[in-house]
Design an enzyme around this catalytic site. Sequence first.
Site, short mmCIF file in Angstrom:
data_model
loop_
_atom_site.label_atom_id
_atom_site.label_comp_id
_atom_site.label_asym_id
_atom_site.label_seq_id
_atom_site.Cartn_x
_atom_site.Cartn_y
_atom_site.Cartn_z
N LYS A 101 0.82 -1.21 0.00
CA LYS A 101 0.00 0.00 0.00
C LYS A 101 0.85 1.26 0.00
CE LYS A 101 -4.25 -1.85 1.93
NZ LYS A 101 -5.22 -1.88 3.01
N LYS A 116 -7.17 -14.03 -6.72
CA LYS A 116 -8.48 -14.05 -6.06
C LYS A 116 -9.36 -12.91 -6.55
CE LYS A 116 -9.20 -13.19 -1.56
NZ LYS A 116 -9.21 -13.27 -0.10
N LYS A 150 -12.72 -6.85 -4.75
CA LYS A 150 -13.49 -5.64 -5.06
C LYS A 150 -12.57 -4.46 -5.35
CE LYS A 150 -13.87 -5.12 -0.09
NZ LYS A 150 -14.66 -5.52 1.06
#
Length: 334
Positions: free
Chosen positions: A114, A196, A199
């Site tokens: 991040k 995977k 969202k």
Amino acid sequence: MEERKTIFSGAQPSGKLTLGNYIGALKSWVELQNEYNCYYCIVDLHAITVPQEPKNLRENSLSVLAQYIASGIDPEKNTIFIQSHVSAHTELAWVLNCMTYMGELNRMTQYKEKSRKSEANLNAGLFTYPVLMASDILLYQTDLVPVGEDQKQHLELARDLAQRFNNRYSDTFKVPEPYIPKVGARIMSLQDPNKKMSKSDENENAYILIIDSPDVIRKKIKRAVTDSLGVVAYNDEQPGIKNLLNIYSKLSGESIEAIVERYEGQGYGKFKEDTAEVVIEGLRPVREKAEELLRSKDYLEKVYMEGAYKAEAAARKTLRKVYKKVGFIPRKFE
């Protein structure tokens, strides 16, 4: 009678719960509610490690709550609450912050990823949020935490902090274990079936949302990546088709073998069309119920208020022990 074990799980209030969340987590959570003491938390405090539009954050928190209930998570059987409504989460996080080493947080792979993506927003919350996550878990004397691969490190930190506190001040926290569901195929991205379904994927065609309309679902399944073999088969050499077969099987209840047999010699067009209809029908009752709940703001308010009241009682019990052991003078006005 044996006391029920406690499960804790938190979801970010993005408002976007995916088909992967539904099959991989929510459906199994519905089964857990009859066997365990379950806390399901909408972690709005975690959400603000990246800038949020206040109005959207409020709407998304309610949307996730509605989707939880619509998926079958019963507020009468579970404690469903919003993280910021129970101040003990941040209070315990401060105590645990003072016992967490910088090196431990530096090693967190999610922080590394991040921080590379958002250097302009490299805030202290992004660095220390695994400590808040540990606080979320430990407050409720949690036995088991459902975790994916990307959260294993964070659970390890929670375990380390529980043991460190217990060793320093005497037994206070349960040391949580990961909860691994008995079954449940991982649902992969429709655009890259080797990763995977998420969202947060930049490509909207990579995931299906619980609240997607039938037309959107049909388009996304139609655009799903497959291969040039043209044979509906279940193997690792055809990850796109394997993923669609898993989705079809999990939502229809049919075996993979029966589905493969049905589409023998038919190619991918018909198989994709039918898979889309299975997804639409599988999600329809959840989507419609969620939409109905979002029109019942009073009911949702009642659920999260009662959930916070129950969570607060359990959390305060743990926090009082922690504060006493650390050496704080007990509050006399509770």
